[in-house]
Design a protein around this motif. Structure first.
Motif, PDB file in Angstrom:
ATOM      1  N   ASP A 479       0.844  -1.190   0.000  1.00  8.68           N
ATOM      2  CA  ASP A 479       0.000   0.000   0.000  1.00  8.68           C
ATOM      3  C   ASP A 479       0.884   1.246   0.000  1.00  8.68           C
ATOM      4  O   ASP A 479       2.028   1.211   0.461  1.00  8.68           O
ATOM      5  N   ALA A 480       0.350   2.358  -0.520  1.00  6.88           N
ATOM      6  CA  ALA A 480       1.134   3.584  -0.672  1.00  6.88           C
ATOM      7  C   ALA A 480       0.236   4.786  -0.421  1.00  6.88           C
ATOM      8  O   ALA A 480      -0.364   5.316  -1.360  1.00  6.88           O
ATOM      9  N   PRO A 481       0.137   5.239   0.826  1.00  3.83           N
ATOM     10  CA  PRO A 481      -0.772   6.359   1.136  1.00  3.83           C
ATOM     11  C   PRO A 481      -0.474   7.646   0.377  1.00  3.83           C
ATOM     12  O   PRO A 481      -1.398   8.442   0.150  1.00  3.83           O
ATOM     13  N   PHE A 482       0.785   7.885  -0.014  1.00  2.00           N
ATOM     14  CA  PHE A 482       1.084   9.091  -0.784  1.00  2.00           C
ATOM     15  C   PHE A 482       0.382   9.087  -2.136  1.00  2.00           C
ATOM     16  O   PHE A 482       0.256  10.133  -2.774  1.00  2.00           O
ATOM     17  N   LEU A 483      -0.065   7.916  -2.600  1.00  2.00           N
ATOM     18  CA  LEU A 483      -0.733   7.816  -3.892  1.00  2.00           C
ATOM     19  C   LEU A 483      -2.242   7.973  -3.797  1.00  2.00           C
ATOM     20  O   LEU A 483      -2.934   7.880  -4.820  1.00  2.00           O
ATOM     21  N   ASP A 484      -2.772   8.210  -2.606  1.00  2.00           N
ATOM     22  CA  ASP A 484      -4.206   8.486  -2.469  1.00  2.00           C
ATOM     23  C   ASP A 484      -4.565   9.755  -3.250  1.00  2.00           C
ATOM     24  O   ASP A 484      -3.799  10.729  -3.272  1.00  2.00           O
ATOM     25  N   ASP A 485      -5.747   9.776  -3.832  1.00  2.00           N
ATOM     26  CA  ASP A 485      -6.180  10.943  -4.610  1.00  2.00           C
ATOM     27  C   ASP A 485      -6.113  12.226  -3.796  1.00  2.00           C
ATOM     28  O   ASP A 485      -5.628  13.263  -4.263  1.00  2.00           O
ATOM     29  N   ARG A 486      -6.609  12.181  -2.561  1.00  3.76           N
ATOM     30  CA  ARG A 486      -6.674  13.394  -1.752  1.00  3.76           C
ATOM     31  C   ARG A 486      -5.275  13.875  -1.360  1.00  3.76           C
ATOM     32  O   ARG A 486      -5.033  15.083  -1.260  1.00  3.76           O
ATOM     33  N   VAL A 487      -4.350  12.964  -1.158  1.00  5.25           N
ATOM     34  CA  VAL A 487      -2.985  13.348  -0.773  1.00  5.25           C
ATOM     35  C   VAL A 487      -2.285  14.026  -1.945  1.00  5.25           C
ATOM     36  O   VAL A 487      -1.676  15.097  -1.793  1.00  5.25           O
ATOM     37  N   LEU A 488      -2.364  13.418  -3.121  1.00  6.40           N
ATOM     38  CA  LEU A 488      -1.661  14.026  -4.255  1.00  6.40           C
ATOM     39  C   LEU A 488      -2.311  15.350  -4.660  1.00  6.40           C
ATOM     40  O   LEU A 488      -1.628  16.276  -5.103  1.00  6.40           O
ATOM     41  N   GLU A 489      -3.629  15.470  -4.484  1.00  2.00           N
ATOM     42  CA  GLU A 489      -4.277  16.754  -4.745  1.00  2.00           C
ATOM     43  C   GLU A 489      -3.739  17.842  -3.817  1.00  2.00           C
ATOM     44  O   GLU A 489      -3.425  18.959  -4.261  1.00  2.00           O
ATOM     45  N   ALA A 490      -3.651  17.524  -2.525  1.00  3.19           N
ATOM     46  CA  ALA A 490      -3.185  18.518  -1.554  1.00  3.19           C
ATOM     47  C   ALA A 490      -1.752  18.949  -1.856  1.00  3.19           C
ATOM     48  O   ALA A 490      -1.417  20.143  -1.822  1.00  3.19           O
ATOM     49  N   ALA A 491      -0.889  17.989  -2.166  1.00  2.57           N
ATOM     50  CA  ALA A 491       0.517  18.313  -2.406  1.00  2.57           C
ATOM     51  C   ALA A 491       0.692  19.154  -3.659  1.00  2.57           C
ATOM     52  O   ALA A 491       1.396  20.176  -3.655  1.00  2.57           O
ATOM     53  N   LEU A 492       0.056  18.751  -4.749  1.00  2.99           N
ATOM     54  CA  LEU A 492       0.281  19.427  -6.021  1.00  2.99           C
ATOM     55  C   LEU A 492      -0.586  20.676  -6.179  1.00  2.99           C
ATOM     56  O   LEU A 492      -0.431  21.415  -7.163  1.00  2.99           O
ATOM     57  N   SER A 493      -1.468  20.946  -5.213  1.00  3.44           N
ATOM     58  CA  SER A 493      -2.192  22.227  -5.190  1.00  3.44           C
ATOM     59  C   SER A 493      -1.365  23.328  -4.537  1.00  3.44           C
ATOM     60  O   SER A 493      -1.791  24.488  -4.495  1.00  3.44           O
ATOM     61  N   THR A 494      -0.221  22.965  -4.009  1.00  5.48           N
ATOM     62  CA  THR A 494       0.691  23.935  -3.398  1.00  5.48           C
ATOM     63  C   THR A 494       1.577  24.537  -4.490  1.00  5.48           C
ATOM     64  O   THR A 494       2.069  23.815  -5.360  1.00  5.48           O
TER      65      THR A 494
END
Length: 611
Positions: A479-494
């Motif tokens: 499993d890879a929590p950094f690949l969750d949709d909400r996580v990658l959205e938050a990171a790349l919205s910065t």
């Protein structure tokens, strides 16, 4: 977990008899909808009259609110709002008024594949059931594209399995299955605009990561995790511990004494006294470059060979160890570098987002990489679009690799075919890439750095999915929590200038986890390097690697010159990047030997099943 999704039509119902399944969920019509095998604790069913929603995977859901939302929906398009708020990694499928929606995760850890049988589109969570239904043959051109190195074929070609007649769901799309049996794909997901400051982005990432771990941690579940000593996996270990996980960690000691991963991993382990920690030997055979797929592990890669196949023995050994500790889920830091580190095109995007401050950072990158000013300016001035850049990459796949001191800020990582690839193989791959450029003219995002990050995230998602196919039956899931949709959205919205704040290592991640991860751990400013393991593996396994050049299956297909490949194994070159074409070729050759008979037809047990 494996399942098939059928449209709500009589012809699809007839196909269900050909699909052995432990579980079955029906449409409101009574016709079969979802058939397969899944853990009871990884499925949520929501019903609102005749409408039904099913989520398969790790998420957290307010069932009452979801039921009300389902009842209010006017069409399958309205599912967008519902899906965009859920944490975790999961498949989502909805049956509404005779029509069906199916989707996976953006990164592709949860992917959807389709094929057409007797005029009916059948969707599945993996390749195995579709191979059982179709006996799909090998696509030699797509196999040839797996020879590209480093990293294999670029997006979108990387999405495709090496089988004829089986198609992947495109990134950010959902699949509509119509009552007629036909299907179409609709894009529903795009990245939010990059508007967040570092402080705002850190709060968003922290919330997303806490929700991601909450969706996975349960009182009755043991989690295992990589504790490499690097910032990404270490942060996940502390987040899991803070969420109350019963945690077991594994650290593989590096061969290179200059690699500081082990001291940092020991420091982190001492600050996680409630977890059980394991150190694995640096010279453990499973650590080293191996031949990948073997006759003792048939059918473990039904989608095709993977670039990480040389590490298959390590992955399977670690899965067995984790299962023996009672773990059912293993956390990895995949995706952390893409979200919080620097992609090659970041310099190009920085210079446009912040012309003054961005150029100062670009100059720091230039000095660190010893790029000349002339080459840097030329790369920054490039204005080509995605399709044009992919076409240019296709033209260069047989050229020598560019000098290491020459920057490449293009949309697409520029892989090369091995020098032992035949002219026919090169032509076939070039045609695939130019066709992809023509048929997929738009990138994943209008910004180069965000496109590159997403394309790399999709690569990591593919890797996690392939790993889980390879370790099916061990009792543990990667499993890879950094690949969750909400996580990658938050990171790349910065904003990019905030994500890459000058003078700090992964500032967005360290800001997000500060207070959960101790400050001493967040002081690390570098990453480990593991080329020593690859060179040791080549040396130790050279005889077995050379055997692959004897009566080579790739050579029989006309894709490589076996003698030239043998020479490459005997004299790989002094740098780690010299090993990458060997790695891709070994993966493809060993895959052919274990997944297809000599004539290239589908192997009768090439379905990814464990027997």
């Amino acid at each position: 977990m494996e399942f098939v999704v059928l449209p709500d039509c009589p012809a699809a119902a007839a196909l269900a008899a050909r699909l052995p399944a432990t579980h079955r969920i029906d449409h409101a019509s009574g016709r079969p909808w979802i058939l397969g095998d899944w853990p009871a604790d990884e499925i949520t069913v929501v019903e609102a009259g005749p409408r039904r929603t099913v989520l398969l995977g790790h998420t957290r859901l307010d069932v009452a609110a979801a039921t009300a939302a389902l009842g209010r929906m006017r069409s399958l398009h309205d599912v967008d709002t519902f899906a965009s708020r859920l944490p975790g990694l999961f498949h989502l499928t909805v049956s509404m008024d005779g029509r069906t929606r199916v989707q996976g995760s953006v990164a592709g850890v949860r992917q959807v594949f389709t094929t057409v049988i007797d005029g009916v589109t059948v969707a599945a969570s993996g390749m195995a059931p579709l191979l059982r239904l179709t006996g799909a043959g090998l696509d030699e051109n797509l196999l040839a594209a797996r020879l590209l190195a480093p990293g294999g074929a670029p997006w979108p070609l990387a999405l495709h399995p090496v089988r004829k007649g089986i198609e992947p769901l495109r990134t950010g799309h959902w699949l509509a299955l119509e009552p007629s049996g036909r299907a179409r794909q609709t894009r529903w997901w795009t990245l939010p605009d990059a508007t967040l400051s570092l402080a705002e982005g850190a709060r968003a990432v922290r919330t997303a990561l806490e929700e991601a771990l909450a969706a996975r941690v349960r009182p009755d579940r043991t989690l295992s995790a990589d504790l490499s000593g690097g910032l990404d996996s270490t942060s996940l270990c502390f987040l899991a511990d803070a969420a109350g996980a019963d945690l077991v960690t594994y650290h593989v000691m590096p061969l290179d004494s200059a690699n500081e991963d082990t001291p940092w991993a020991r420091k982190a382990a001492a600050l996680l006294p409630g977890a059980r920690h394991h150190l694995l030997s640096a010279d453990r055979a499973e650590n080293l470059f191996d031949i990948g797929y073997t006759s003792g592990r048939p059918g473990v890669a039904p989608e095709g060979p993977s670039t990480w196949a040389s590490g298959l023995a390590h992955v399977q050994d670690l899965a067995r160890r984790a299962t023996q500790e009672g773990a059912s889920l293993h956390l990895t830091g995949f995706g952390g570098d893409e979200l919080f580190g620097r992609m090659p095109a970041c310099a190009w995007s920085l210079a446009r987002a912040q012309p003054v401050g961005g150029l100062r950072l670009v100059n720091r990158y230039r000095l660190a990489n010893r790029w000349s000013w002339g080459a840097t300016v030329r790369a920054l001035a490039d204005r080509s679009g995605f399709a044009r850049n992919l076409t240019a990459v296709a033209a260069r796949i047989s050229a020598p690799p560019p000098p290491l001191d020459e920057p490449d800020f293009g949309w697409v990582f520029a892989p090369r075919m091995p020098t032992w690839a035949t002219p026919d193989a090169v032509t076939a791959v070039r045609d695939l890439l130019t066709t992809a450029a023509r048929e997929t003219p738009e990138p994943l995002d209008a910004d180069r750095a965000r496109h590159q990050a997403l394309a790399s995230i999709v690569f990591e998602g593919n890797t996690v999915r392939h790993v889980n196919t390879a370790i099916a039956g061990t009792g543990t899931v990667w499993d890879a929590p950094f690949l969750d949709d909400r996580v990658l959205e938050a990171a790349l919205s910065t904003r990019i200038d905030q994500r890459l704040a000058s003078g700090r290592f992964k500032p967005l991640l360290t800001s997000a986890v500060r207070g959960i991860v101790p400050d001493d751990i967040l002081d690390r400013r570098d990453k480990g390097e593991f080329s020593a393991e690859a060179f040791r593996g080549i040396e130790r396994n050279r005889a077995r690697l050379l055997e692959l050049s004897e009566d080579s299956r790739l050579a029989r297909l006309g894709l490589i010159d076996a003698a030239a490949f043998r020479a490459g194994v005997l004299n790989p070159g002094p740098m780690s990047h010299h090993l990458q074409p060997i790695e891709s070729t070994v993966a493809c050759e060993s895959w052919l030997r274990t997944h297809t008979p000599p004539d290239g037809r589908p192997h009768p047990h090439d379905t990814g099943e464990r027997r």
